[in-house]
Write a protein that holds these residues in place. Structure first.
Motif, mmCIF file in Angstrom:
data_model
loop_
_atom_site.group_PDB
_atom_site.id
_atom_site.type_symbol
_atom_site.label_atom_id
_atom_site.label_comp_id
_atom_site.label_asym_id
_atom_site.label_seq_id
_atom_site.Cartn_x
_atom_site.Cartn_y
_atom_site.Cartn_z
ATOM 1 N N ARG A 153 1.036 -1.551 0.117
ATOM 2 C CA ARG A 153 0.012 -0.313 0.750
ATOM 3 C C ARG A 153 0.849 1.000 -0.199
ATOM 4 O O ARG A 153 1.838 1.067 0.737
ATOM 5 C CB ARG A 153 -0.829 0.331 1.327
ATOM 6 C CG ARG A 153 -2.152 -0.828 0.971
ATOM 7 C CD ARG A 153 -2.698 -1.239 0.679
ATOM 8 N NE ARG A 153 -3.762 -1.785 0.616
ATOM 9 C CZ ARG A 153 -3.881 -2.731 -0.058
ATOM 10 N NH1 ARG A 153 -3.120 -3.325 -1.169
ATOM 11 N NH2 ARG A 153 -5.045 -4.257 0.242
ATOM 12 N N LYS A 154 0.435 2.563 -0.535
ATOM 13 C CA LYS A 154 1.187 3.436 -0.845
ATOM 14 C C LYS A 154 -0.029 4.675 -0.222
ATOM 15 O O LYS A 154 -0.689 4.619 -0.684
ATOM 16 C CB LYS A 154 1.604 4.295 -1.920
ATOM 17 C CG LYS A 154 2.309 4.460 -2.218
ATOM 18 C CD LYS A 154 2.974 5.037 -3.681
ATOM 19 C CE LYS A 154 3.477 6.161 -4.272
ATOM 20 N NZ LYS A 154 4.247 6.337 -6.086
ATOM 21 N N ASN A 155 0.799 5.245 0.731
ATOM 22 C CA ASN A 155 0.745 5.998 1.853
ATOM 23 C C ASN A 155 0.500 7.850 1.058
ATOM 24 O O ASN A 155 1.493 7.587 2.070
ATOM 25 C CB ASN A 155 0.466 5.932 2.836
ATOM 26 C CG ASN A 155 -0.578 5.307 4.232
ATOM 27 O OD1 ASN A 155 -1.587 5.400 3.229
ATOM 28 N ND2 ASN A 155 -0.433 5.179 4.629
ATOM 29 N N ALA A 194 5.707 9.077 -0.533
ATOM 30 C CA ALA A 194 4.678 8.187 -0.203
ATOM 31 C C ALA A 194 5.718 7.434 0.811
ATOM 32 O O ALA A 194 5.761 6.899 0.869
ATOM 33 C CB ALA A 194 4.016 7.789 -1.367
ATOM 34 N N LYS A 195 4.734 7.273 1.615
ATOM 35 C CA LYS A 195 4.898 5.670 2.461
ATOM 36 C C LYS A 195 4.220 4.219 1.768
ATOM 37 O O LYS A 195 2.877 4.292 1.750
ATOM 38 C CB LYS A 195 4.415 6.205 3.831
ATOM 39 C CG LYS A 195 4.287 4.859 5.172
ATOM 40 C CD LYS A 195 4.627 5.663 6.402
ATOM 41 C CE LYS A 195 5.324 4.667 7.491
ATOM 42 N NZ LYS A 195 4.905 4.936 8.644
#
Length: 84
Positions: free
Chosen positions: A56-58, A64-65
């Motif tokens: 998942r990319k936050n 992006a985390k």
């Protein structure tokens, strides 16, 4: 392999990951690489190539985390045998 057998394998792998001290729902790239037994740079390359565990990319862009759901790591490990 039945769906039920597959689910048991995944749950067993998730317990094994927890025994290693990773009891969170999501893992950092460092933690994921450590669990799989690869370098963080290999994990990065896999991500770019579209292989490896789901992530998942936050956020957007390079800052992006990236996080890996523990279940996705367990699924990947039950599907894949890494060779040295």
């Amino acid at each position: 392999m039945t769906i039920q057998q597959r689910e048991i394998e995944i749950e067993t792998m998730m317990k094994d990951i927890a025994v290693l001290g990773f009891k969170k729902l999501v893992l950092t790239p460092d933690e994921t690489a450590q669990i799989i037994g690869i370098s963080v740079s290999t994990l990065y390359n896999w991500r770019v190539e579209g292989v490896g565990p789901q992530f998942r990319k936050n956020g957007n862009g390079k800052r992006a985390k990236i996080m890996y759901p523990t279940r996705a790591v367990a699924e990947f490990m039950t599907e894949t045998q890494l060779t040295a």
